[in-house]
Design an enzyme around this catalytic site. Structure first.
Site, mmCIF file in Angstrom:
data_model
loop_
_atom_site.group_PDB
_atom_site.id
_atom_site.type_symbol
_atom_site.label_atom_id
_atom_site.label_comp_id
_atom_site.label_asym_id
_atom_site.label_seq_id
_atom_site.Cartn_x
_atom_site.Cartn_y
_atom_site.Cartn_z
ATOM 1 N N GLU A 114 -27.223 14.756 59.010
ATOM 2 C CA GLU A 114 -28.635 15.492 57.956
ATOM 3 C C GLU A 114 -29.408 14.411 59.489
ATOM 4 O O GLU A 114 -28.928 14.119 60.461
ATOM 5 C CB GLU A 114 -28.217 14.495 57.422
ATOM 6 C CG GLU A 114 -27.882 14.734 55.638
ATOM 7 C CD GLU A 114 -28.202 14.174 54.480
ATOM 8 O OE1 GLU A 114 -27.911 14.365 53.600
ATOM 9 O OE2 GLU A 114 -28.893 12.786 54.491
ATOM 10 N N HIS A 227 -41.274 14.753 51.357
ATOM 11 C CA HIS A 227 -40.084 15.354 52.521
ATOM 12 C C HIS A 227 -40.472 16.540 52.575
ATOM 13 O O HIS A 227 -41.175 17.562 52.308
ATOM 14 C CB HIS A 227 -39.521 15.801 50.982
ATOM 15 C CG HIS A 227 -37.276 15.439 51.554
ATOM 16 N ND1 HIS A 227 -37.633 17.335 52.104
ATOM 17 C CD2 HIS A 227 -36.994 15.320 51.737
ATOM 18 C CE1 HIS A 227 -35.931 17.382 52.268
ATOM 19 N NE2 HIS A 227 -36.146 15.704 52.346
ATOM 20 N N ARG A 274 -37.966 13.062 59.172
ATOM 21 C CA ARG A 274 -38.954 14.017 57.499
ATOM 22 C C ARG A 274 -39.690 13.691 58.356
ATOM 23 O O ARG A 274 -40.284 14.747 58.991
ATOM 24 C CB ARG A 274 -38.587 13.119 56.633
ATOM 25 C CG ARG A 274 -37.103 13.354 56.305
ATOM 26 C CD ARG A 274 -36.196 12.712 54.919
ATOM 27 N NE ARG A 274 -35.217 13.695 54.179
ATOM 28 C CZ ARG A 274 -34.664 12.469 53.173
ATOM 29 N NH1 ARG A 274 -34.869 11.676 52.271
ATOM 30 N NH2 ARG A 274 -32.875 12.609 53.224
ATOM 31 N N HIS A 335 -42.094 11.777 48.525
ATOM 32 C CA HIS A 335 -40.463 12.302 48.092
ATOM 33 C C HIS A 335 -39.804 10.895 47.956
ATOM 34 O O HIS A 335 -39.532 10.215 46.947
ATOM 35 C CB HIS A 335 -40.179 12.890 49.527
ATOM 36 C CG HIS A 335 -38.152 12.953 48.889
ATOM 37 N ND1 HIS A 335 -37.772 13.096 48.386
ATOM 38 C CD2 HIS A 335 -37.197 12.224 50.129
ATOM 39 C CE1 HIS A 335 -36.397 12.604 48.144
ATOM 40 N NE2 HIS A 335 -36.465 11.999 49.333
ATOM 41 N N ARG A 370 -37.728 6.504 56.439
ATOM 42 C CA ARG A 370 -36.550 5.928 55.681
ATOM 43 C C ARG A 370 -35.738 7.267 56.299
ATOM 44 O O ARG A 370 -35.773 8.265 56.330
ATOM 45 C CB ARG A 370 -36.193 6.219 54.797
ATOM 46 C CG ARG A 370 -35.102 5.927 54.405
ATOM 47 C CD ARG A 370 -34.228 6.491 52.258
ATOM 48 N NE ARG A 370 -35.146 7.217 51.673
ATOM 49 C CZ ARG A 370 -34.553 8.937 51.547
ATOM 50 N NH1 ARG A 370 -33.702 8.394 51.962
ATOM 51 N NH2 ARG A 370 -35.076 9.798 50.879
#
Length: 500
Positions: A114, A227, A274, A335, A370
């Protein structure tokens, strides 16, 4: 009548449940679920849980490095070290509890990639990892004779009384006072303070707001993650998330001209963290004058896409899009929360006996952004450590006291439209790139709404509790945002515009 417990856990997501199952079996535990047992942000987590577990090609040091890079090096070093080095024991434990992570044909665990990760270290169950973990933890906790779980149980109030805590709980229309030696807030995030969010309906910041009222330190509540790939149907407030893992498996991001653009903003392209991607989309909006963006994985094998992302594929198909054949509209959306109730490496707050775990806490592991799939890991690691600290320190011999709650049954309902107004103010003034011109006015209005709710006499029900919580967290966020905006210009709002 009041009920006494050793530990009361507010929240029935992954962190609350994992804390409950790690507490000693001789402790009497109450878990409060605000609504349905599985209605929580944990259940909505798609991508997976990050961690180095039985992988000789990876290391906790590399995981820590990726976490620091994504977090702008604002991460707490000690907490992050705990997160990455203790990941293996909690991944191993939930596997033994029955969590079914996907495997490769040779029987090894399938680890996906990711954004922001330099190694394949994301364990997943298709594209519904959070639900898999949540339901397996819930099934186990429900077998524990020392744990009660109350469904549809709203924490209306909480006070520190003597050496313990006294809660006022609204359950099935009845007010119940519950007392405990120790308390764990595991109440999730603040997503419903925005007009558009990926969060579930329970995410109104109740635990953070109550902890703030009790005198707990709240840190970095303005560190909010948007997000970049929420499904953009322009209709619903709760936006369906298109997982980070879709980009990890090779999806492209396209602008209104159906052209890739991330290469103009970051050398990692679609696999940038992100916040970088969200900022880049806003810069691209300014460049093109359009807010139409897409995610496209149609160049991949259709059967692979369907098998890897069955839930996303199904939900998009129901909305009229076939992700195996066409680009899907997306846009950044609220998000996740990196800040919260400030805690140490054992999830202890500055209030003796009060712990905070999961998204409502600020462990410092996320820095200012994050890293994907670190949230479920954080929920497990620090709730286990909270349980261990409670097991060591709880003294059952101390007398529990109740707080004398008074309820005015004749009080009026709160005025209509307050929550809607708060959401509009937050969406306008503090979304992805703050609107400096409207921050102060929004703060002034939110402060007025909060004062009215805190000092006014209104019917104590779900509407009031959630409105008060939203007003409080919005007030804290905007206060921080104003201080930052008028003290300096954050570098991360400048660097990404020019790329590398």
């Amino acid at each position: 009548m009041s009920k006494n417990y050793d530990v009361i856990i507010v929240g029935c997501g992954a962190s609350g449940l994992y804390a409950a199952l790690n507490l000693p079996s001789d402790m009497k535990v109450l878990v409060l679920a605000k609504r349905e047992l599985t209605l929580c942000n944990s259940s909505l987590a798609q991508g997976g849980i990050a961690g180095v577990y039985k992988n000789p090609d990876d290391s906790p040091a590399l995981h820590k490095e990726d976490t620091f890079i994504a977090g702008g090096f604002e991460n707490d070093p000690d907490s992050t070290e705990v997160l990455v080095t203790e990941a293996a024991q909690d991944i191993d434990k939930i596997i033994k509890l029955g969590v079914d992570f996907d495997k490769t044909p040779d029987g090894d665990y399938h680890r996906t990639l990711e954004g922001g990760h330099g190694k394949h270290r994301i364990f997943h169950h298709k594209d519904a990892t959070g639900y898999e973990i949540e339901t397996k933890l819930l099934a186990y906790v429900q077998t524990l004779p020392n744990v009660e779980i109350w469904e549809n149980a709203l924490m209306c109030d909480c006070h520190k009384v003597g050496d313990g805590f006294s809660f006022l709980v609204l359950k099935d229309g009845e007010f119940i006072t519950c007392n405990s030696h120790k308390a764990i807030f595991a109440t999730g995030g603040i997503g419903r303070v925005y007009e558009f969010t990926t969060n579930s309906a329970i995410a109104t910041g109740d635990g953070i707001a109550k902890a703030y009222d009790m005198g707990a330190e709240i840190k970095h509540l303005s560190y909010i993650q948007f997000h970049p790939t929420a499904f953009n149907n322009r209709n619903t407030r709760e936006c369906f998330l298109i997982s980070e893992a879709v980009r990890g498996e090779g999806a492209y991001l396209l602008n209104c001209n159906k052209e890739r653009f991330m290469q103009n903003y970051d050398r990692r392209k679609e696999l940038a963290p992100r916040d970088v991607v969200s900022h880049s989309i806003i810069f691209e909006v300014r460049r093109t004058g359009s807010d139409e963006f897409y995610i496209d994985i149609s160049h991949k094998d259709p059967e692979f896409v369907k098998n890897r992302f069955p839930m996303i594929y199904k939900n998009l198909l129901e909305a009229g899009y076939d992700m195996t054949k066409e680009p899907v509209p997306i846009f950044p959306c609220h998000h996740y929360l990196m800040g919260g109730i400030n805690v140490d490496t054992f999830a202890r707050t500055n209030i003796d006996g009060l712990y905070a775990c999961g998204e409502c806490s600020h462990t410092g592991v996320h820095g200012n952004n994050r890293l994907a799939s670190n949230s479920l890991l954080e929920a497990l690691v620090f709730s286990r450590r909270a349980a261990a600290d409670i097991a060591e320190k709880l003294d059952k011999s101390k007398t529990l006291e109740s707080y004398p709650y008074e309820i005015d049954e004749s009080a009026p309902h709160i005025p209509s439209g307050l929550r809607r107004e708060i959401r509009a103010l937050m969406q306008k003034s503090y979304f992805v790139l703050p609107d400096i011109g409207s921050l102060q006015d929004s703060l002034t209005r939110v402060a007025h709404i909060r004062e009215m709710l805190v000092k006014g006499n209104y019917k104590l029900d779900r509407d009031y509790v959630e409105a008060r919580s939203l007003a409080t967290v919005a007030y804290i966020v905007l206060t921080e945002a104003v201080e930052i905006a008028f003290s300096s210009v954050p570098l991360d709002y400048v660097d990404y515009e020019h790329g590398f």
